[in-house]
Design a protein around this motif. Sequence first.
Motif, mmCIF file in Angstrom:
data_model
loop_
_atom_site.group_PDB
_atom_site.id
_atom_site.type_symbol
_atom_site.label_atom_id
_atom_site.label_comp_id
_atom_site.label_asym_id
_atom_site.label_seq_id
_atom_site.Cartn_x
_atom_site.Cartn_y
_atom_site.Cartn_z
ATOM 1 N N SER B 3 -7.177 -2.991 2.765
ATOM 2 C CA SER B 3 -7.817 -3.809 3.792
ATOM 3 C C SER B 3 -7.681 -3.063 5.123
ATOM 4 C CB SER B 3 -6.907 -5.152 3.966
ATOM 5 O OG SER B 3 -5.655 -4.880 4.091
ATOM 6 N N THR B 4 -8.457 -3.626 6.021
ATOM 7 C CA THR B 4 -8.637 -2.969 7.408
ATOM 8 C C THR B 4 -8.720 -3.787 8.422
ATOM 9 O OG1 THR B 4 -10.999 -2.828 7.408
ATOM 10 C CG2 THR B 4 -10.147 -0.893 6.285
ATOM 11 N N LYS B 5 -8.320 -3.255 9.467
ATOM 12 C CA LYS B 5 -8.015 -4.119 10.805
ATOM 13 C C LYS B 5 -8.424 -3.216 11.874
ATOM 14 C CE LYS B 5 -4.708 -7.241 12.966
ATOM 15 N NZ LYS B 5 -3.338 -7.371 13.226
ATOM 16 N N GLU B 6 -9.754 -3.843 12.506
ATOM 17 C CA GLU B 6 -10.268 -3.519 13.926
ATOM 18 C C GLU B 6 -10.234 -1.926 13.779
ATOM 19 O OE1 GLU B 6 -7.952 -5.191 17.094
ATOM 20 O OE2 GLU B 6 -8.557 -7.127 16.289
ATOM 21 N N LEU B 7 -10.892 -1.243 12.908
ATOM 22 C CA LEU B 7 -10.915 0.015 12.610
ATOM 23 C C LEU B 7 -12.056 0.654 13.610
ATOM 24 C CD1 LEU B 7 -9.094 1.731 10.986
ATOM 25 C CD2 LEU B 7 -11.093 1.850 9.113
ATOM 26 N N PRO B 19 -16.325 -3.277 10.392
ATOM 27 C CA PRO B 19 -15.659 -4.560 10.011
ATOM 28 C C PRO B 19 -14.482 -4.641 9.216
ATOM 29 C CG PRO B 19 -17.842 -4.100 8.828
ATOM 30 C CD PRO B 19 -17.558 -2.966 9.738
ATOM 31 N N ASP B 20 -13.601 -5.447 9.515
ATOM 32 C CA ASP B 20 -12.671 -5.841 8.802
ATOM 33 C C ASP B 20 -12.993 -5.904 7.011
ATOM 34 O OD1 ASP B 20 -11.124 -5.270 10.898
ATOM 35 O OD2 ASP B 20 -10.652 -7.136 11.342
ATOM 36 N N HIS B 22 -11.480 -6.644 3.071
ATOM 37 C CA HIS B 22 -10.324 -6.836 2.168
ATOM 38 C C HIS B 22 -10.861 -6.787 0.875
ATOM 39 C CE1 HIS B 22 -6.180 -8.817 1.349
ATOM 40 N NE2 HIS B 22 -6.893 -8.919 0.298
ATOM 41 N N GLY B 55 -6.668 0.888 15.185
ATOM 42 C CA GLY B 55 -6.999 0.044 14.000
ATOM 43 C C GLY B 55 -6.020 0.556 13.146
ATOM 44 N N VAL B 57 -5.543 0.781 8.271
ATOM 45 C CA VAL B 57 -5.808 0.819 7.006
ATOM 46 C C VAL B 57 -4.723 0.507 6.134
ATOM 47 C CG1 VAL B 57 -7.161 1.851 4.884
ATOM 48 C CG2 VAL B 57 -7.658 2.329 7.201
ATOM 49 N N TYR B 58 -4.675 -0.745 5.088
ATOM 50 C CA TYR B 58 -3.433 -0.939 4.483
ATOM 51 C C TYR B 58 -3.996 -0.788 3.001
ATOM 52 C CZ TYR B 58 -1.776 -3.242 8.786
ATOM 53 O OH TYR B 58 -1.270 -3.469 9.819
ATOM 54 N N ASP B 63 0.262 1.138 5.840
ATOM 55 C CA ASP B 63 -0.696 1.542 7.074
ATOM 56 C C ASP B 63 -0.865 3.063 6.730
ATOM 57 O OD1 ASP B 63 -2.338 2.130 8.819
ATOM 58 O OD2 ASP B 63 -1.217 0.891 10.514
#
Lengths: 404, 208
Positions: B3-7, B19-20, B22, B55, B57-58, B63
């Motif tokens: 999943s990603t967050k605010e990359l 975009p985030d 999952h 941002g 990346v999990y 991360d």
Amino acid sequence: MMIKLAWNNLRSKSLNTFLCWMALSVSIGMISMLLIVEYNFEKNYLRNIEGIDMVLGAKGSPLQLILSAVYHIDHPTGNISYEEAEKWVKHPHIEKAISLAYGDSYEGISIVGSSEELLNHYQVNIETGKVFSENFQVVAGAKVAQKLKMKPGDSFFSTHGNDSNGEKHTHQAYTVTGILAASGTVLDNLIVSNLESVWNIHDHAHHEHHDDEEEHEHAHHSIKEITAVLIKFKNPMGQVQMPRMINEQTSMMAAVPAIEINRLFSLFGVGINVLQQIGTGVMLLATFIVFVTLYNSLKERKYELALMRSVGITREKILLSVIAESMFLIVAGLITGLLTSRLLLLSITDNVAASYQMEWNQLWWLVDGEHWLVVTVLLLGLLAALIPAIKVWTINISRTLANG
Amino acid sequence: MISTKELRFAYKNMPFLFPDIHCNSGDTLLITGASGKGKSTFLHLLSGLLKPHSGAVYIDNTDITLLNTQQSDLFRRKNIGIVFQQSHYIASLSLWDNLVLCSQWPDKMITAERVEMVLSQLRLINQASQKPGTLSVGQQQRLSIARAVLNMPSVLLADEPTSGLDDANCYRVAETLISLSKDNNTSLLMVTHDQRLKDIFQSRIELL
């Protein structure tokens, strides 16, 4: 696997690899050969002047006197009166004096008239048989015996001069009484008799050819001539005073081996240095070729490097592969270079022994300067891998793969 | 799972905000977009080949943006498989050695049986001793897939693997990737502008 990769990369560029390897082998071989020659030259020549502080002989070139009387590789400067020489060798400064008389040979091997003291001086023992005790008895050096298949009890006629095709003294044969143990000294390549044998054989020859005006540089019985005297002093005072006294006050010449050999080394050294510099130049060029080969090879393989990084192979491992590639070339060049120099020297052993009374010591080990040669070449190999390695370290995987 | 967050990332004056996303284990996600929308950049950020400006990346709760270069290399080796648009390979090694090279590390050694099985799955076993340069383009692409799935990664990332392929080969490659990811319970993310694939992936997002 990284080592296999390095090896495969070299194999896949076989022409480049071959050229690098050849350049390295030739340059390393050349330097190695010069180092071995220099090492053996000094070792052999110094070994043979041990315990000889001065050489007494006929006037001429001092270096020629040393080369003829100590190393037996040059013609003598002439003969001197035994009686006159005897007066000087009884001087209180002199501890030991060994007279030498020669001028004849057998199958090109010099026959030296001297005494058992010559054998003692070089600390050479009898391998088989015994030392000469009468006239016309000889002992043969280890290499002479091996070459001519001599054994105690054999006899031969000597030849006038050093030419094996010269006139034979058929009126008197020499008998071999003993074979000397190998010593690495000049005695290995000589036949030794007592002084009287040389005098007597030429006394007879002189009577037969008294009308012959040919000039001979060999000892003569009627006026008891010898060729040279090897002298050791009791103290440094003799070393300082006697050569000058003899050179100024007599018709003879005194030469100091240490001085003459140093002069010879410096003359010889100039040639060696020039050749070593050429060898070093070729070696640097070879290392540069290794660098260019590695650099170009990695440039061509940048996608492979990026790929390896992308699949998680660490920079350290890839670096190891690059260094291994350089080291394969360097070590291969070192091995073949060091081996070639030795094989080449081995192939000229007989010529060197015959011409310079020299044998190769420590041929299968590294001689003094070669340790530095090995270290330097390895460091140069690392240096050649350095810039390509930095490229590997700093490669932008994403951009490289995106441009692929 | 990935999943990603605010990359965020930028090339000089060209900023990207992605975009985030999952994607669970065993799921497939198609990321489409026109040229220049940062598809490959996004994939490189997901694989740790690029560092985002901000941002996260999990991947399986790690991360990867926080890992240093060496940690990132090792993490990628264990957990991420990548199939590139171009079939990259080590030209001097055989197919077999190409796979073995990518499968040796102390804590997760890939066995010869696994290499053999993957080569068989991708119909390359008969070419195992050949150099990649002797293979056809399709076979080279399969070699890339074999290398990517060999270590049964948590995440399989594919960058335009069907570009330039005809329909039959396009679907064959895509189905192979989906099938292998299902078998290994791997999250499959493919970035492409190839509209032929939009219906065969579970989820799809478009980069604008």
